[in-house]
Design a protein around this motif. Structure first.
Motif, PDB file in Angstrom:
ATOM      1  N   UNK A  47      22.530   2.205 -20.920  1.00 40.84           N
ATOM      2  CA  UNK A  47      21.177   2.742 -21.018  1.00 40.84           C
ATOM      3  C   UNK A  47      21.280   4.268 -21.032  1.00 40.84           C
ATOM      4  N   UNK A  48      20.690   4.888 -22.042  1.00 40.39           N
ATOM      5  CA  UNK A  48      20.732   6.340 -22.194  1.00 40.39           C
ATOM      6  C   UNK A  48      19.355   6.895 -21.878  1.00 40.39           C
ATOM      7  N   UNK A  49      19.263   7.672 -20.807  1.00 41.13           N
ATOM      8  CA  UNK A  49      17.971   8.197 -20.349  1.00 41.13           C
ATOM      9  C   UNK A  49      18.005   9.717 -20.429  1.00 41.13           C
ATOM     10  N   UNK A  50      17.100  10.270 -21.266  1.00 43.70           N
ATOM     11  CA  UNK A  50      17.022  11.723 -21.338  1.00 43.70           C
ATOM     12  C   UNK A  50      16.073  12.231 -20.260  1.00 43.70           C
ATOM     13  N   UNK A  51      15.790  13.525 -20.318  1.00 44.36           N
ATOM     14  CA  UNK A  51      14.957  14.118 -19.265  1.00 44.36           C
ATOM     15  C   UNK A  51      13.544  13.566 -19.258  1.00 44.36           C
ATOM     16  N   UNK A  52      13.046  13.114 -20.406  1.00 45.30           N
ATOM     17  CA  UNK A  52      11.698  12.546 -20.452  1.00 45.30           C
ATOM     18  C   UNK A  52      11.679  11.101 -19.963  1.00 45.30           C
ATOM     19  N   UNK A  53      12.792  10.371 -20.184  1.00 45.88           N
ATOM     20  CA  UNK A  53      12.827   8.957 -19.815  1.00 45.88           C
ATOM     21  C   UNK A  53      13.044   8.748 -18.316  1.00 45.88           C
ATOM     22  N   UNK A  54      13.750   9.678 -17.686  1.00 41.64           N
ATOM     23  CA  UNK A  54      14.078   9.472 -16.271  1.00 41.64           C
ATOM     24  C   UNK A  54      12.844   9.318 -15.384  1.00 41.64           C
ATOM     25  N   UNK A  55      11.832  10.194 -15.493  1.00 38.99           N
ATOM     26  CA  UNK A  55      10.642  10.007 -14.646  1.00 38.99           C
ATOM     27  C   UNK A  55       9.940   8.675 -14.911  1.00 38.99           C
ATOM     28  N   UNK A  56       9.961   8.193 -16.153  1.00 45.74           N
ATOM     29  CA  UNK A  56       9.324   6.916 -16.459  1.00 45.74           C
ATOM     30  C   UNK A  56      10.024   5.765 -15.712  1.00 45.74           C
ATOM     31  N   UNK A  57      11.368   5.771 -15.799  1.00 46.93           N
ATOM     32  CA  UNK A  57      12.118   4.706 -15.123  1.00 46.93           C
ATOM     33  C   UNK A  57      11.934   4.792 -13.620  1.00 46.93           C
ATOM     34  N   UNK A  58      11.934   6.012 -13.085  1.00 51.60           N
ATOM     35  CA  UNK A  58      11.725   6.176 -11.644  1.00 51.60           C
ATOM     36  C   UNK A  58      10.366   5.637 -11.228  1.00 51.60           C
ATOM     37  N   UNK A  59       9.341   5.856 -12.069  1.00 48.61           N
ATOM     38  CA  UNK A  59       8.014   5.321 -11.757  1.00 48.61           C
ATOM     39  C   UNK A  59       7.985   3.801 -11.778  1.00 48.61           C
ATOM     40  N   UNK A  60       8.733   3.200 -12.709  1.00 51.22           N
ATOM     41  CA  UNK A  60       8.790   1.725 -12.756  1.00 51.22           C
ATOM     42  C   UNK A  60       9.452   1.154 -11.498  1.00 51.22           C
ATOM     43  N   UNK A  61      10.485   1.851 -11.022  1.00 51.33           N
ATOM     44  CA  UNK A  61      11.224   1.341  -9.863  1.00 51.33           C
ATOM     45  C   UNK A  61      10.507   1.587  -8.547  1.00 51.33           C
ATOM     46  N   UNK A  62       9.594   2.552  -8.511  1.00 52.49           N
ATOM     47  CA  UNK A  62       8.836   2.832  -7.288  1.00 52.49           C
ATOM     48  C   UNK A  62       7.695   1.830  -7.186  1.00 52.49           C
ATOM     49  N   UNK A  63       8.023   0.597  -6.817  1.00 53.40           N
ATOM     50  CA  UNK A  63       7.029  -0.474  -6.775  1.00 53.40           C
ATOM     51  C   UNK A  63       6.116  -0.302  -5.573  1.00 53.40           C
ATOM     52  N   UNK A  64       4.839  -0.482  -5.806  1.00 52.43           N
ATOM     53  CA  UNK A  64       3.866  -0.402  -4.720  1.00 52.43           C
ATOM     54  C   UNK A  64       3.894  -1.690  -3.911  1.00 52.43           C
ATOM     55  N   UNK A  65       3.869  -1.577  -2.571  1.00 55.58           N
ATOM     56  CA  UNK A  65       3.815  -2.794  -1.752  1.00 55.58           C
ATOM     57  C   UNK A  65       2.590  -3.632  -2.091  1.00 55.58           C
ATOM     58  N   UNK A  66       2.776  -4.943  -2.121  1.00 57.23           N
ATOM     59  CA  UNK A  66       1.672  -5.844  -2.424  1.00 57.23           C
ATOM     60  C   UNK A  66       1.659  -6.315  -3.852  1.00 57.23           C
ATOM     61  N   UNK A  67       2.380  -5.632  -4.754  1.00 59.83           N
ATOM     62  CA  UNK A  67       2.422  -6.085  -6.137  1.00 59.83           C
ATOM     63  C   UNK A  67       3.334  -7.314  -6.241  1.00 59.83           C
ATOM     64  N   UNK A  68       3.118  -8.075  -7.313  1.00 54.48           N
ATOM     65  CA  UNK A  68       3.904  -9.306  -7.470  1.00 54.48           C
ATOM     66  C   UNK A  68       5.394  -8.997  -7.631  1.00 54.48           C
ATOM     67  N   UNK A  69       5.728  -7.930  -8.355  1.00 49.00           N
ATOM     68  CA  UNK A  69       7.129  -7.573  -8.532  1.00 49.00           C
ATOM     69  C   UNK A  69       7.749  -7.154  -7.208  1.00 49.00           C
ATOM     70  N   UNK A  70       6.999  -6.384  -6.413  1.00 50.26           N
ATOM     71  CA  UNK A  70       7.496  -5.953  -5.111  1.00 50.26           C
ATOM     72  C   UNK A  70       7.753  -7.164  -4.217  1.00 50.26           C
ATOM     73  N   UNK A  71       6.835  -8.111  -4.233  1.00 47.44           N
ATOM     74  CA  UNK A  71       7.000  -9.320  -3.412  1.00 47.44           C
ATOM     75  C   UNK A  71       8.201 -10.141  -3.868  1.00 47.44           C
ATOM     76  N   UNK A  72       8.370 -10.276  -5.185  1.00 45.70           N
ATOM     77  CA  UNK A  72       9.497 -11.059  -5.718  1.00 45.70           C
ATOM     78  C   UNK A  72      10.830 -10.446  -5.335  1.00 45.70           C
ATOM     79  N   UNK A  73      10.939  -9.113  -5.501  1.00 44.83           N
ATOM     80  CA  UNK A  73      12.192  -8.451  -5.157  1.00 44.83           C
ATOM     81  C   UNK A  73      12.469  -8.512  -3.658  1.00 44.83           C
ATOM     82  N   UNK A  74      11.426  -8.358  -2.856  1.00 48.37           N
ATOM     83  CA  UNK A  74      11.606  -8.420  -1.403  1.00 48.37           C
ATOM     84  C   UNK A  74      12.120  -9.796  -0.985  1.00 48.37           C
ATOM     85  N   UNK A  75      11.536 -10.858  -1.550  1.00 45.67           N
ATOM     86  CA  UNK A  75      11.994 -12.207  -1.215  1.00 45.67           C
ATOM     87  C   UNK A  75      13.438 -12.431  -1.654  1.00 45.67           C
ATOM     88  N   UNK A  76      13.787 -11.891  -2.834  1.00 50.05           N
ATOM     89  CA  UNK A  76      15.170 -12.040  -3.318  1.00 50.05           C
ATOM     90  C   UNK A  76      16.147 -11.319  -2.393  1.00 50.05           C
TER      91      UNK A  76
END
Length: 238
Positions: A47-76
């Motif tokens: 995966x090649x991430x330039x300076x514009x892509x890095x903040x986007x990926x960081x935002x995707x990974x900063x999951x808010x508690x209570x979201x379905x993805x956050x719950x799934x990852x926490x259970x895993x």
């Protein structure tokens, strides 16, 4: 490495299952972060991430508690942590059992060495029928108790149970042969006479905590058999 792929409308998304390495570019190079991954289909990808892509990926990974993805990852993560903890517990239990068995075998070897030393001391005089150690009539009580070979009374494990069975047969059943049940009782009493501490499990398995010998049911032979712990290391149909 293949040339970078630019997604086109309608392309299937690339699903990444594992991240192995992240490589930061040198200051004089193009500022593209390279992340080595393994795709869901097993392909190695980057995966090649330039300076514009890095903040986007960081935002995707900063999951808010209570979201379905956050719950799934926490259970895993919790499932993986509990599995790892259980594996550690099992490894500790196995090592403790092995250590206990080694200590028991060492104790048995120590007791056997002590018995051998006593037998070496309690021996028959070369020129008389007396014991060299205590001058008792040969065989002395110590030698008779520790060495059934020289004992005028059979002290081997199970001998006393066999004598009781024969006496009971003469007194109760007459000269007839002992029944299978009586013979089975005599076998269990043989373990008692030998001071073997044992227990019988619900499936009939007879074992002792201080011995590597067991009595188990052999499905193929359809008979009760005497087995040893080292026979189970290679697998058994018992």
């Amino acid at each position: 490495m293949s040339a970078p792929m630019t997604p086109e409308p309608g392309d299937e998304p690339l699903i990444v299952r594992r991240f192995d390495i992240a490589m930061e570019p040198a200051p004089e190079e193009e500022q593209v972060l390279t992340i080595g991954c393994i795709a869901a289909d097993g392909r190695p990808v980057a995966l090649l991430l330039n300076l514009d892509d890095r903040p986007k990926v960081a935002g995707w990974l900063a999951l808010e508690p209570g979201t379905s993805m956050h719950t799934t990852l926490t259970e895993a993560y919790l499932d993986a942590w509990e599995e790892q903890r259980e594996n550690v517990r099992l490894r500790l239990a196995l090592e403790s059992a092995r250590r206990g068995r080694r200590e028991l075998r060492a104790r048995v070897a120590e007791l056997e060495a002590q018995q051998a030393a006593v037998l070496a001391l309690h021996r028959k005089h070369a020129d008389s029928d007396h014991c060299f150690a205590d001058d008792e009539t040969w065989p002395c009580n110590t030698r008779a108790a520790l060495d059934p070979v020289v004992s005028p009374r059979d002290l081997r494990p199970g001998a006393e149970a066999a004598r009781r069975m024969l006496r009971a047969k003469d007194e109760v059943a007459g000269p007839e042969e002992a029944s299978p049940w009586e013979q089975a009782v005599a076998g269990l009493n043989a373990l008692v006479d030998a001071d073997v501490v044992f227990h019988v499990e619900p499936d009939g398995h007879i074992s002792a905590p201080f011995s590597d010998e067991h009595i188990e049911w052999d499905l193929r032979a359809r008979r009760w058999v005497l087995t040893h712990d080292d026979e189970h290391d290679g697998g058994s149909d018992v």
